[in-house]
Design a protein around this motif. Structure first.
Motif, PDB file in Angstrom:
ATOM      1  N   SER A  37       2.489   1.398  -9.134  1.00  0.00           N
ATOM      2  CA  SER A  37       2.995   0.137  -8.615  1.00  0.00           C
ATOM      3  C   SER A  37       3.118  -0.891  -9.723  1.00  0.00           C
ATOM      4  CB  SER A  37       2.040  -0.377  -7.539  1.00  0.00           C
ATOM      5  OG  SER A  37       2.391  -1.677  -7.163  1.00  0.00           O
ATOM      6  N   SER A  38       4.092  -1.779  -9.559  1.00  0.00           N
ATOM      7  CA  SER A  38       4.255  -2.860 -10.529  1.00  0.00           C
ATOM      8  C   SER A  38       3.243  -3.982 -10.279  1.00  0.00           C
ATOM      9  CB  SER A  38       5.676  -3.415 -10.460  1.00  0.00           C
ATOM     10  OG  SER A  38       5.983  -3.838  -9.153  1.00  0.00           O
ATOM     11  N   LYS A  39       2.628  -3.953  -9.092  1.00  0.00           N
ATOM     12  CA  LYS A  39       1.637  -4.976  -8.742  1.00  0.00           C
ATOM     13  C   LYS A  39       0.458  -4.318  -8.036  1.00  0.00           C
ATOM     14  CE  LYS A  39       5.186  -8.498  -8.175  1.00  0.00           C
ATOM     15  NZ  LYS A  39       5.819  -9.499  -7.308  1.00  0.00           N
ATOM     16  N   THR A  40      -0.584  -5.090  -7.853  1.00  0.00           N
ATOM     17  CA  THR A  40      -1.775  -4.565  -7.166  1.00  0.00           C
ATOM     18  C   THR A  40      -1.414  -4.092  -5.764  1.00  0.00           C
ATOM     19  OG1 THR A  40      -3.193  -6.069  -8.396  1.00  0.00           O
ATOM     20  CG2 THR A  40      -4.097  -5.152  -6.370  1.00  0.00           C
ATOM     21  N   LEU A  41      -1.944  -2.949  -5.416  1.00  0.00           N
ATOM     22  CA  LEU A  41      -1.674  -2.364  -4.108  1.00  0.00           C
ATOM     23  C   LEU A  41      -2.686  -2.829  -3.077  1.00  0.00           C
ATOM     24  CD1 LEU A  41      -1.009   1.209  -5.480  1.00  0.00           C
ATOM     25  CD2 LEU A  41       0.677  -0.177  -4.275  1.00  0.00           C
ATOM     26  N   TYR A  42      -2.185  -3.176  -1.900  1.00  0.00           N
ATOM     27  CA  TYR A  42      -3.065  -3.592  -0.805  1.00  0.00           C
ATOM     28  C   TYR A  42      -2.931  -2.625   0.358  1.00  0.00           C
ATOM     29  CZ  TYR A  42      -3.632  -7.882  -3.400  1.00  0.00           C
ATOM     30  OH  TYR A  42      -3.920  -8.785  -4.366  1.00  0.00           O
ATOM     31  N   GLY A  43      -3.146  -1.387   0.071  1.00  0.00           N
ATOM     32  CA  GLY A  43      -2.926  -0.374   1.097  1.00  0.00           C
ATOM     33  C   GLY A  43      -1.842   0.550   0.592  1.00  0.00           C
ATOM     34  N   LEU A  44      -2.212   1.783   0.321  1.00  0.00           N
ATOM     35  CA  LEU A  44      -1.273   2.765  -0.200  1.00  0.00           C
ATOM     36  C   LEU A  44      -1.274   3.951   0.755  1.00  0.00           C
ATOM     37  CD1 LEU A  44      -0.822   5.554  -2.016  1.00  0.00           C
ATOM     38  CD2 LEU A  44       0.600   3.547  -2.568  1.00  0.00           C
ATOM     39  N   TYR A  45      -0.091   4.367   1.122  1.00  0.00           N
ATOM     40  CA  TYR A  45       0.051   5.419   2.123  1.00  0.00           C
ATOM     41  C   TYR A  45       0.847   6.581   1.525  1.00  0.00           C
ATOM     42  CZ  TYR A  45      -0.968   1.446   5.184  1.00  0.00           C
ATOM     43  OH  TYR A  45      -1.536   0.353   5.765  1.00  0.00           O
ATOM     44  N   TRP A  46       0.471   7.756   1.900  1.00  0.00           N
ATOM     45  CA  TRP A  46       1.245   8.934   1.492  1.00  0.00           C
ATOM     46  C   TRP A  46       1.869   9.575   2.726  1.00  0.00           C
ATOM     47  CZ3 TRP A  46       2.679  10.372  -3.236  1.00  0.00           C
ATOM     48  CH2 TRP A  46       1.961   9.894  -4.335  1.00  0.00           C
ATOM     49  N   TYR A  47       3.137   9.954   2.567  1.00  0.00           N
ATOM     50  CA  TYR A  47       3.872  10.617   3.630  1.00  0.00           C
ATOM     51  C   TYR A  47       4.520  11.880   3.084  1.00  0.00           C
ATOM     52  CZ  TYR A  47       3.657   6.186   6.154  1.00  0.00           C
ATOM     53  OH  TYR A  47       3.215   5.056   6.792  1.00  0.00           O
ATOM     54  N   LYS A  48       4.756  12.793   4.007  1.00  0.00           N
ATOM     55  CA  LYS A  48       5.535  13.977   3.667  1.00  0.00           C
ATOM     56  C   LYS A  48       6.780  13.989   4.549  1.00  0.00           C
ATOM     57  CE  LYS A  48       5.374  19.012   3.747  1.00  0.00           C
ATOM     58  NZ  LYS A  48       4.620  20.188   4.229  1.00  0.00           N
ATOM     59  N   GLN A  49       7.876  14.431   3.987  1.00  0.00           N
ATOM     60  CA  GLN A  49       9.130  14.456   4.728  1.00  0.00           C
ATOM     61  C   GLN A  49       9.863  15.750   4.418  1.00  0.00           C
ATOM     62  OE1 GLN A  49      12.166  11.618   3.486  1.00  0.00           O
ATOM     63  NE2 GLN A  49      12.848  11.364   5.598  1.00  0.00           N
ATOM     64  N   LYS A  50      10.301  16.398   5.463  1.00  0.00           N
ATOM     65  CA  LYS A  50      11.209  17.516   5.265  1.00  0.00           C
ATOM     66  C   LYS A  50      12.588  16.894   5.096  1.00  0.00           C
ATOM     67  CE  LYS A  50       8.536  21.147   6.044  1.00  0.00           C
ATOM     68  NZ  LYS A  50       8.315  22.182   5.015  1.00  0.00           N
ATOM     69  N   TYR A  51      13.415  17.504   4.275  1.00  0.00           N
ATOM     70  CA  TYR A  51      14.723  16.944   3.948  1.00  0.00           C
ATOM     71  C   TYR A  51      15.503  16.621   5.224  1.00  0.00           C
ATOM     72  CZ  TYR A  51      19.071  16.288   1.382  1.00  0.00           C
ATOM     73  OH  TYR A  51      20.208  15.769   0.841  1.00  0.00           O
TER      74      TYR A  51
END
Lengths: 113, 113
Positions: free
Chosen positions: A25-39
């Motif tokens: 991130s270019s700035k401090t993160l206030y909650g980071l989420y990971w997602y998965k996506q099929k095309y």
């Protein structure tokens, strides 16, 4: 405004290999989420990280948020073909008054059987 | 497990036609969002909606777009005169509280011919 950069953009690994995807991130993160996506399909929520140094695991996927809260990594152990897809990180934009969400550029993972 | 629902799952329309994409957010959520993802590209923020009005919108969200929450449950995105470049996956999302977990719907694939 905040930007999220992911690396690598794409990744091809042999089944059984470990891999790591990064989100910066270019700035401090206030909650980071990971997602998965099929095309071409929807977003599947994987994990949420909020505190510096936090680490979470689910099955063979581990996500970490660094102490400075500007970088997160997603690590897959012993990859399987079912792990293939696009991995996206997302974060609340702190400059937004409405908790607008921004997404990373995505990492396309292919796992060869 | 509460979920955000979207209808239809796939909408095909002719260029210049109006389309309405529907979302049912989770019932006690307060903030609502629409996002767009052109196939193979980044998920982009369109608009956020709070307290029955638009609270933030992106450059993409021009006069051709509008949002409504007509009956306290549905949250709609209207595109007045569709263009070829509006072809994309549209995701609805909602959150209960500021900074809370964000729930995404499964998406509506819009194809403009």
């Amino acid at each position: 405004s905040q930007e999220l950069e992911q690396s690598p953009q794409s990744l091809i690994v042999q089944e059984g290999k470990n891999l790591t995807i990064n989100c910066t991130s270019s700035k401090t993160l206030y909650g980071l989420y990971w997602y998965k996506q099929k095309y071409g399909e929807g977003l599947i929520f994987l994990m949420m990280l909020q505190k510096g140094g936090e680490e979470k695991s689910h099955e063979k996927i581990t996500a970490k948020l660094d102490e400075k809260k500007q970088q997160s990594s997603l690590h897959i152990t012993a990859s399987q073909p079912s792990h293939a897809g696009i991995y996206l990180c997302g974060a609340d934009d702190p400059t937004s008054g409405t908790y607008k969400y921004i997404f990373g550029t995505g990492t396309r993972l292919k796992v060869l059987a | 497990e509460p979920e955000v629902t979207q209808t239809p799952s796939h909408q095909v329309t002719q260029m210049g036609q109006e389309v309405i994409l529907r979302c049912v957010p989770i019932s006690n959520h307060l903030y609502f969002y629409w996002y767009r993802q052109i196939l193979g590209q980044k998920v982009e923020f369109l608009v956020s909606f709070y307290n029955n009005e638009i609270s933030e919108k992106s450059e993409i969200f021009d006069d051709q777009f509008s949002v409504e929450r007509p009956d306290g449950s549905n949250f709609t995105l209207k595109i007045r005169s569709t263009k070829l470049e509006d072809s994309a996956m549209y995701f609805c999302a909602s959150i209960e509280l500021a900074g809370g977990p964000r729930y995404f719907g499964p998406g509506t694939r819009l194809t403009v011919l």
